[in-house]
Design a protein around this motif. Structure first.
Motif, PDB file in Angstrom:
ATOM      1  N   PRO A 271       0.805  -1.228   0.000  1.00 28.00           N
ATOM      2  CA  PRO A 271       0.000   0.000   0.000  1.00 28.00           C
ATOM      3  C   PRO A 271       0.839   1.279   0.000  1.00 28.00           C
ATOM      4  O   PRO A 271       0.439   2.284  -0.598  1.00 28.00           O
ATOM      5  N   VAL A 272       2.002   1.256   0.653  1.00 36.82           N
ATOM      6  CA  VAL A 272       2.859   2.447   0.650  1.00 36.82           C
ATOM      7  C   VAL A 272       3.325   2.749  -0.777  1.00 36.82           C
ATOM      8  O   VAL A 272       3.284   3.897  -1.244  1.00 36.82           O
ATOM      9  N   VAL A 273       3.732   1.683  -1.489  1.00 32.01           N
ATOM     10  CA  VAL A 273       4.226   1.845  -2.864  1.00 32.01           C
ATOM     11  C   VAL A 273       3.086   2.282  -3.794  1.00 32.01           C
ATOM     12  O   VAL A 273       3.237   3.205  -4.604  1.00 32.01           O
ATOM     13  N   VAL A 274       1.944   1.637  -3.659  1.00 33.96           N
ATOM     14  CA  VAL A 274       0.797   1.958  -4.519  1.00 33.96           C
ATOM     15  C   VAL A 274       0.320   3.384  -4.252  1.00 33.96           C
ATOM     16  O   VAL A 274       0.075   4.173  -5.179  1.00 33.96           O
ATOM     17  N   SER A 275       0.223   3.732  -2.979  1.00 31.32           N
ATOM     18  CA  SER A 275      -0.264   5.057  -2.607  1.00 31.32           C
ATOM     19  C   SER A 275       0.722   6.144  -3.055  1.00 31.32           C
ATOM     20  O   SER A 275       0.320   7.194  -3.575  1.00 31.32           O
TER      21      SER A 275
ATOM     22  N   ALA B 121       2.388  -9.183  -8.274  1.00 28.34           N
ATOM     23  CA  ALA B 121       1.003  -9.686  -8.228  1.00 28.34           C
ATOM     24  C   ALA B 121       0.024  -8.526  -8.435  1.00 28.34           C
ATOM     25  O   ALA B 121      -0.994  -8.655  -9.134  1.00 28.34           O
ATOM     26  N   TYR B 122       0.346  -7.394  -7.838  1.00 28.94           N
ATOM     27  CA  TYR B 122      -0.517  -6.209  -7.969  1.00 28.94           C
ATOM     28  C   TYR B 122      -0.580  -5.731  -9.427  1.00 28.94           C
ATOM     29  O   TYR B 122      -1.649  -5.386  -9.943  1.00 28.94           O
ATOM     30  N   ARG B 123       0.572  -5.734 -10.082  1.00 27.74           N
ATOM     31  CA  ARG B 123       0.597  -5.294 -11.489  1.00 27.74           C
ATOM     32  C   ARG B 123      -0.279  -6.191 -12.357  1.00 27.74           C
ATOM     33  O   ARG B 123      -0.959  -5.712 -13.273  1.00 27.74           O
ATOM     34  N   LEU B 124      -0.263  -7.491 -12.076  1.00 27.68           N
ATOM     35  CA  LEU B 124      -1.118  -8.417 -12.836  1.00 27.68           C
ATOM     36  C   LEU B 124      -2.595  -8.066 -12.642  1.00 27.68           C
ATOM     37  O   LEU B 124      -3.381  -8.042 -13.591  1.00 27.68           O
ATOM     38  N   THR B 125      -2.938  -7.794 -11.388  1.00 27.91           N
ATOM     39  CA  THR B 125      -4.347  -7.464 -11.097  1.00 27.91           C
ATOM     40  C   THR B 125      -4.728  -6.134 -11.731  1.00 27.91           C
ATOM     41  O   THR B 125      -5.835  -5.979 -12.291  1.00 27.91           O
ATOM     42  N   LEU B 126      -3.808  -5.169 -11.673  1.00 24.83           N
ATOM     43  CA  LEU B 126      -4.078  -3.862 -12.283  1.00 24.83           C
ATOM     44  C   LEU B 126      -4.279  -4.023 -13.792  1.00 24.83           C
ATOM     45  O   LEU B 126      -5.192  -3.430 -14.387  1.00 24.83           O
ATOM     46  N   ASP B 127      -3.440  -4.877 -14.386  1.00 24.71           N
ATOM     47  CA  ASP B 127      -3.567  -5.138 -15.833  1.00 24.71           C
ATOM     48  C   ASP B 127      -4.907  -5.796 -16.159  1.00 24.71           C
ATOM     49  O   ASP B 127      -5.514  -5.518 -17.196  1.00 24.71           O
ATOM     50  N   GLU B 128      -5.354  -6.674 -15.248  1.00 20.63           N
ATOM     51  CA  GLU B 128      -6.632  -7.356 -15.467  1.00 20.63           C
ATOM     52  C   GLU B 128      -7.765  -6.312 -15.529  1.00 20.63           C
ATOM     53  O   GLU B 128      -8.634  -6.357 -16.416  1.00 20.63           O
ATOM     54  N   LEU B 129      -7.709  -5.370 -14.610  1.00 18.69           N
ATOM     55  CA  LEU B 129      -8.722  -4.302 -14.589  1.00 18.69           C
ATOM     56  C   LEU B 129      -8.565  -3.399 -15.815  1.00 18.69           C
ATOM     57  O   LEU B 129      -9.541  -3.028 -16.474  1.00 18.69           O
ATOM     58  N   ARG B 130      -7.314  -3.076 -16.115  1.00 20.05           N
ATOM     59  CA  ARG B 130      -7.057  -2.195 -17.258  1.00 20.05           C
ATOM     60  C   ARG B 130      -7.553  -2.838 -18.552  1.00 20.05           C
ATOM     61  O   ARG B 130      -8.189  -2.169 -19.384  1.00 20.05           O
ATOM     62  N   ASP B 131      -7.255  -4.144 -18.720  1.00 22.60           N
ATOM     63  CA  ASP B 131      -7.644  -4.839 -19.955  1.00 22.60           C
ATOM     64  C   ASP B 131      -9.162  -4.854 -20.114  1.00 22.60           C
ATOM     65  O   ASP B 131      -9.679  -4.694 -21.233  1.00 22.60           O
ATOM     66  N   ALA B 132      -9.856  -5.053 -19.018  1.00 27.67           N
ATOM     67  CA  ALA B 132     -11.327  -5.067 -19.087  1.00 27.67           C
ATOM     68  C   ALA B 132     -11.833  -3.687 -19.525  1.00 27.67           C
ATOM     69  O   ALA B 132     -12.751  -3.576 -20.355  1.00 27.67           O
TER      70      ALA B 132
END
Ligand code: NAP
Length: 283
Positions: free
Chosen positions: A185-189, A247-258
């Protein structure tokens, strides 16, 4: 009980305030003489010194809590261990560092009665002036069990006495878990804040700053904290943090791709999954 606190900042000062308020004798050691004076003035400690040798003149401690930044925890323990051996040989030592595997291994090599802990509490502030009462009330505190159950019990009792709920966990498992729920969360934020700050069009950036409200305030809070603590946390938990970022980047990509493909039902399903999962993490 006599308690020694090394590192009188946000966490150390707050713990000192609570323990002293509960009638314990609390002495502190911190690097800066002004910090020691302030800790005495705000009645967080009964006595304090910037000199680790001063342990010789302080009351023998039943328990010592290392509350310095991560990179100082083991060097400080190495420096005080001979004095502790002489003046508080039965003392139990714990720390509050946000990474546990390396600290528990190193700590036990320096002081066999060392058990690691990590209170899941904090604010964006740092230093003795940020110390507040009841910081740990109703918060979780991870404690890595010691081979000697009496050592574990003493550390648990310390945290429970200031209102925390203790969660016992293995050091390695702790580091893997906090990589996702605390360090990522620190990195993402921080990346969210930087993205806002790097909006290329100055007028849009200014407008975004003007319109930012509670949502941005909530999501940017942990990224706007103490940069030194963030760096030390990343250094100390590098492997697990990198795995969490991947793992977060994969999930972000999943949302982005949709979103990119206009698969709105899929996007809504993912957001529903997130909504349902949130309860398990924060409630
Ligand atoms: P902090 O407010 O910066 O306090 C640390 C204090 O340690 C400083 O004020 C400094 O005091 C003192 N110090 C630094 N080096 C020292 C040394 N070599 N010997 C003695 N004292 C020294 O930081 P914090 O937020 O309390 O964090 C302390 C620890 O708590 C870290 O290990 C961190 O991982 C852990 N932690 C932090 C949080 C959080 O949200 N902040 C939450 C859980 C755990 P002087 O003024 O004397 O220089």
């Amino acid at each position: 009980m006599n308690v020694g606190i090394i590192g009188l900042g946000l966490i150390g000062g707050s713990l000192a305030l609570d323990l002293r308020a509960r009638g314990h004798y609390v002495w502190g050691i911190s690097r800066n003489p002004d910090t020691c004076e302030t800790a005495i003035a705000i009645e967080a400690v009964d006595a304090a010194s910037h000199d680790a040798m001063a342990i010789a003149t302080l009351r023998p401690a039943d328990i010592v809590v290392l509350c310095t930044p991560l990179d100082a925890i083991l060097p400080v323990l190495a420096a005080i261990a001979p004095h502790l051996q002489q003046h508080s040989p039965a003392a139990i030592v714990t720390d509050v560092g946000s990474v546990k595997a390396a600290i528990v291994a190193g700590g036990q090599a320096l002081w066999p009665r060392f058990a690691g802990s990590h209170p899941m509490a904090g604010t964006e502030q740092s230093g003795i002036h940020a110390a507040i009462s009841d910081l740990f009330r109703d918060r979780l505190c991870a404690v890595v069990p010691h081979a000697d159950a009496a050592v574990t019990a003493a550390v648990k009792t310390l945290w429970e006495s200031v209102g925390a709920t203790v969660c016992e966990c293995d050091a390695e498992a702790h580091d893997r878990a906090v990589a996702t729920i605390s360090h990522l969360p620190v990195v993402v934020s921080a990346s969210l804040i930087l993205t806002g700050d790097r909006i290329p069009d100055p007028q849009i950036r200014q407008l975004a700053q003007g319109l930012a409200s509670s949502g941005f305030r909530d999501t940017s809070r942990v990224g706007g904290g103490n940069p030194e603590l963030g760096r030390l946390m990343a250094e100390g938990n590098r492997t697990h943090l990198l795995a969490a970022i991947d793992a977060y980047r994969l999930t972000l990509d999943e949302l982005r791709d949709a979103i990119y493909a206009g698969r709105w039902t899929e996007l809504q399903t993912l957001l529903q999954l997130a909504r349902d999962a949130r309860a398990a993490f924060v409630e």
